[in-house]
Design a protein around this motif. Structure first.
Motif, PDB file in Angstrom:
ATOM      1  N   ARG A 187     -10.122   2.336  17.051  1.00 36.66           N
ATOM      2  CA  ARG A 187      -9.969   2.420  15.515  1.00 36.66           C
ATOM      3  C   ARG A 187     -10.930   3.583  15.055  1.00 36.66           C
ATOM      4  N   GLU A 188     -11.882   3.779  15.650  1.00 37.56           N
ATOM      5  CA  GLU A 188     -13.163   4.875  15.055  1.00 37.56           C
ATOM      6  C   GLU A 188     -12.358   6.144  15.530  1.00 37.56           C
ATOM      7  N   ALA A 189     -11.785   6.300  16.585  1.00 41.12           N
ATOM      8  CA  ALA A 189     -11.093   7.465  17.145  1.00 41.12           C
ATOM      9  C   ALA A 189      -9.967   7.985  16.357  1.00 41.12           C
ATOM     10  N   LEU A 190      -9.346   7.049  15.870  1.00 41.40           N
ATOM     11  CA  LEU A 190      -7.967   7.166  14.982  1.00 41.40           C
ATOM     12  C   LEU A 190      -8.462   7.627  13.699  1.00 41.40           C
ATOM     13  N   GLN A 191      -9.420   6.788  13.058  1.00 42.33           N
ATOM     14  CA  GLN A 191      -9.958   7.125  11.728  1.00 42.33           C
ATOM     15  C   GLN A 191     -10.422   8.576  11.736  1.00 42.33           C
ATOM     16  N   ALA A 192     -11.198   9.017  12.660  1.00 44.53           N
ATOM     17  CA  ALA A 192     -11.746  10.464  12.740  1.00 44.53           C
ATOM     18  C   ALA A 192     -10.458  11.487  12.810  1.00 44.53           C
ATOM     19  N   ALA A 193      -9.587  10.897  13.577  1.00 42.13           N
ATOM     20  CA  ALA A 193      -8.402  11.977  13.546  1.00 42.13           C
ATOM     21  C   ALA A 193      -7.671  12.112  12.474  1.00 42.13           C
ATOM     22  N   MET A 194      -7.567  11.005  11.765  1.00 40.94           N
ATOM     23  CA  MET A 194      -6.792  11.069  10.297  1.00 40.94           C
ATOM     24  C   MET A 194      -7.725  11.649   9.565  1.00 40.94           C
ATOM     25  N   GLU A 195      -8.900  11.739   9.487  1.00 43.67           N
ATOM     26  CA  GLU A 195      -9.723  12.565   8.647  1.00 43.67           C
ATOM     27  C   GLU A 195      -9.579  14.038   8.846  1.00 43.67           C
ATOM     28  N   ARG A 196      -9.490  14.363  10.184  1.00 44.81           N
ATOM     29  CA  ARG A 196      -9.404  15.873  10.361  1.00 44.81           C
ATOM     30  C   ARG A 196      -7.899  16.324   9.748  1.00 44.81           C
ATOM     31  N   THR A 197      -7.132  15.530   9.728  1.00 43.97           N
ATOM     32  CA  THR A 197      -5.810  15.745   9.517  1.00 43.97           C
ATOM     33  C   THR A 197      -5.782  15.811   7.774  1.00 43.97           C
ATOM     34  N   ARG A 198      -6.745  15.122   7.175  1.00 44.56           N
ATOM     35  CA  ARG A 198      -6.585  15.085   5.702  1.00 44.56           C
ATOM     36  C   ARG A 198      -7.336  16.320   5.355  1.00 44.56           C
ATOM     37  N   VAL A 199      -8.462  16.773   5.936  1.00 41.19           N
ATOM     38  CA  VAL A 199      -9.051  18.115   5.728  1.00 41.19           C
ATOM     39  C   VAL A 199      -8.181  19.234   5.847  1.00 41.19           C
ATOM     40  N   LEU A 200      -7.237  19.214   7.020  1.00 40.88           N
ATOM     41  CA  LEU A 200      -6.483  20.270   7.551  1.00 40.88           C
ATOM     42  C   LEU A 200      -5.328  20.492   6.474  1.00 40.88           C
ATOM     43  N   HIS A 201      -4.981  19.186   5.943  1.00 38.14           N
ATOM     44  CA  HIS A 201      -3.799  19.277   4.788  1.00 38.14           C
ATOM     45  C   HIS A 201      -4.588  19.461   3.653  1.00 38.14           C
ATOM     46  N   PRO A 223      10.957  14.381  -4.035  1.00 45.16           N
ATOM     47  CA  PRO A 223      10.318  15.943  -3.881  1.00 45.16           C
ATOM     48  C   PRO A 223       9.148  16.105  -3.625  1.00 45.16           C
ATOM     49  N   GLY A 224       8.009  15.288  -4.017  1.00 41.34           N
ATOM     50  CA  GLY A 224       6.843  15.659  -3.705  1.00 41.34           C
ATOM     51  C   GLY A 224       5.929  14.955  -2.512  1.00 41.34           C
ATOM     52  N   ALA A 225       6.892  14.126  -1.871  1.00 41.30           N
ATOM     53  CA  ALA A 225       6.511  13.180  -0.671  1.00 41.30           C
ATOM     54  C   ALA A 225       6.167  14.294   0.389  1.00 41.30           C
ATOM     55  N   CYS A 226       6.743  15.361   0.605  1.00 44.05           N
ATOM     56  CA  CYS A 226       6.457  16.403   1.677  1.00 44.05           C
ATOM     57  C   CYS A 226       5.143  16.766   1.690  1.00 44.05           C
ATOM     58  N   ARG A 227       4.698  16.831   0.509  1.00 45.97           N
ATOM     59  CA  ARG A 227       2.898  17.250   0.323  1.00 45.97           C
ATOM     60  C   ARG A 227       2.009  16.015   0.313  1.00 45.97           C
ATOM     61  N   ASP A 228       2.544  14.716   0.404  1.00 41.25           N
ATOM     62  CA  ASP A 228       1.694  13.748   0.274  1.00 41.25           C
ATOM     63  C   ASP A 228       0.865  13.548   1.587  1.00 41.25           C
ATOM     64  N   PRO A 229      -0.373  13.447   1.434  1.00 41.53           N
ATOM     65  CA  PRO A 229      -1.301  13.082   2.457  1.00 41.53           C
ATOM     66  C   PRO A 229      -0.859  12.253   3.563  1.00 41.53           C
ATOM     67  N   GLY A 230       0.055  11.115   3.137  1.00 39.82           N
ATOM     68  CA  GLY A 230       0.419   9.732   4.001  1.00 39.82           C
ATOM     69  C   GLY A 230       1.627  10.328   4.917  1.00 39.82           C
ATOM     70  N   TRP A 231       2.356  11.060   4.372  1.00 45.52           N
ATOM     71  CA  TRP A 231       3.493  11.565   5.081  1.00 45.52           C
ATOM     72  C   TRP A 231       2.867  12.582   6.273  1.00 45.52           C
ATOM     73  N   GLN A 232       1.699  13.117   6.342  1.00 51.09           N
ATOM     74  CA  GLN A 232       1.304  14.156   7.379  1.00 51.09           C
ATOM     75  C   GLN A 232       1.258  13.498   8.710  1.00 51.09           C
ATOM     76  N   TYR A 233       1.397  14.234   9.878  1.00 54.98           N
ATOM     77  CA  TYR A 233       1.348  13.847  11.191  1.00 54.98           C
ATOM     78  C   TYR A 233      -0.011  13.419  11.454  1.00 54.98           C
ATOM     79  N   VAL A 234      -0.366  12.392  12.081  1.00 57.88           N
ATOM     80  CA  VAL A 234      -1.720  12.009  12.643  1.00 57.88           C
ATOM     81  C   VAL A 234      -2.101  13.185  13.460  1.00 57.88           C
ATOM     82  N   PHE A 235      -1.326  13.859  14.546  1.00 63.53           N
ATOM     83  CA  PHE A 235      -1.553  14.808  15.397  1.00 63.53           C
ATOM     84  C   PHE A 235      -0.764  16.016  15.041  1.00 63.53           C
ATOM     85  N   PRO A 236      -1.315  16.950  14.224  1.00 65.16           N
ATOM     86  CA  PRO A 236      -0.628  18.078  13.623  1.00 65.16           C
ATOM     87  C   PRO A 236      -0.772  19.213  14.540  1.00 65.16           C
TER      88      PRO A 236
END
Length: 331
Positions: A187-201, A223-236
């Protein structure tokens, strides 16, 4: 000789080449890019093997000879031969529109039934112990959820549900969705990975980028979904890249070879002699669940198997396999 088709395009311009017609037909039917590359490759090999003749002018003799050469001269695996046959079936049926009943009679090679490579719990622990960072998290997810390699890499932020302690696997093998457990230890490792993804995005958006590829024409519907944070890859991926299909600049997921190389290196460092791969972690997930008394149909659902017979290959562990039998020499 050109591979161009025989029918003029609707615009009256140059007719599309045959292989371009194949690509277009595959994309319309939402085949994966990997399948597209494989099918186009086999069709190209079939054409070149027959002196660049157009497939419309060939038939059963050429197809059977091509498949026979693959099996006898090149000694390809049964799955490889069947993939080549599937590519040619698609070419004739879906692209050329030619109904060839004899294609149904072509003998498909039978896959040998092999027992999967499975790591013991100790070996899994040793393997994960020498992995670090993102590679460790991805490998731990493969073992902890039973996901396939590409299912893990294609995981989107929106599909990790911490409230329900589950991960939704979208568009798995056969185009099916399913749910798998979210390991509490991750859980914690995944949350940290997803936070890094949000910062990168957020950084990508600030630079005028931030798009991600969306499946099945969702980009046109939303049209706007491609930039939505939820659609980003967990491992970009670490870098932006041009999409080979439309040329748009996007951030894709990390390449599968990154984890494959890391697992092979870890296997050697851990002193594991078994030919373990990323997929071995999925096999180990299923085997260890059955060893602890999990119902086989539950395991089938978690793995996303269409047929229970596929899952039953792991039942060799129920009676401890050959290791549970006392050799007569030891009596």
């Amino acid at each position: 000789m050109s591979y161009a088709g025989d029918v003029e395009g609707v615009t009256g311009g140059r007719p599309p080449r045959l292989l371009d017609q194949v690509r277009a037909a595959l994309r319309v039917r939402h085949y994966s890019r990997r399948t597209e590359q494989a099918y186009v490759g086999w069709i190209r090999r079939f054409i070149l093997a027959n002196g660049k003749r157009h497939p419309a002018g060939m038939g059963a003799a050429e197809v059977e000879a091509f498949l026979t050469v693959l099996a006898t001269r090149h000694e390809v695996a049964a799955g490889t031969q069947n993939q080549a046959l599937a590519a040619l079936l698609f070419l004739y049926r879906e692209v050329l529109g030619i109904d060839l009943p004899w294609m149904e009679d072509v003998v498909r090679a039978k896959r040998p039934r092999r027992i999967p490579v499975v790591l013991s719990r100790g070996e899994v622990t040793s393997l994960l112990a020498v992995l670090e960072g993102q590679a460790w998290l991805m490998a731990a997810l493969l073992y902890g959820t039973g996901m396939r390699l590409m299912e893990c890499l294609r995981l989107r932020v929106k599909d990790v549900d911490f409230a329900r302690n589950e991960i939704v696997v979208r568009d798995g093998k056969g185009g099916k969705d399913r749910r798998v457990p979210l390991p509490q230890r991750l859980r914690e490792a995944l949350q940290a990975a997803m936070e890094r993804t949000r910062v990168l995005h957020a950084g990508d958006l600030a630079q005028g980028a931030g798009e991600v590829w969306l499946p099945h024409a969702l980009a046109r519907k939303y049209p706007g979904a491609c930039r939505d944070p939820g659609w980003q890859y967990v491992f970009p991926s670490a870098r932006l890249s041009r999409d080979p299909r439309d040329g748009r600049l996007r951030r894709h997921h990390v390449d599968e070879s990154v984890l494959q190389r890391a697992v092979q290196r870890a296997r050697r460092l851990a002193g594991i002699d078994k030919p373990a791969t990323c997929h071995t972690l999925r096999h180990s997930f299923a085997t260890h669940l059955l060893e602890t008394g999990a119902d086989i149909r539950t395991v089938q659902e978690l793995l996303g198997h269409k047929d229970l017979a596929t899952t039953q290959i792991y039942t060799h562990v129920l009676n401890r396999g050959a290791g549970g039998v006392l050799s007569p020499l030891d009596h």
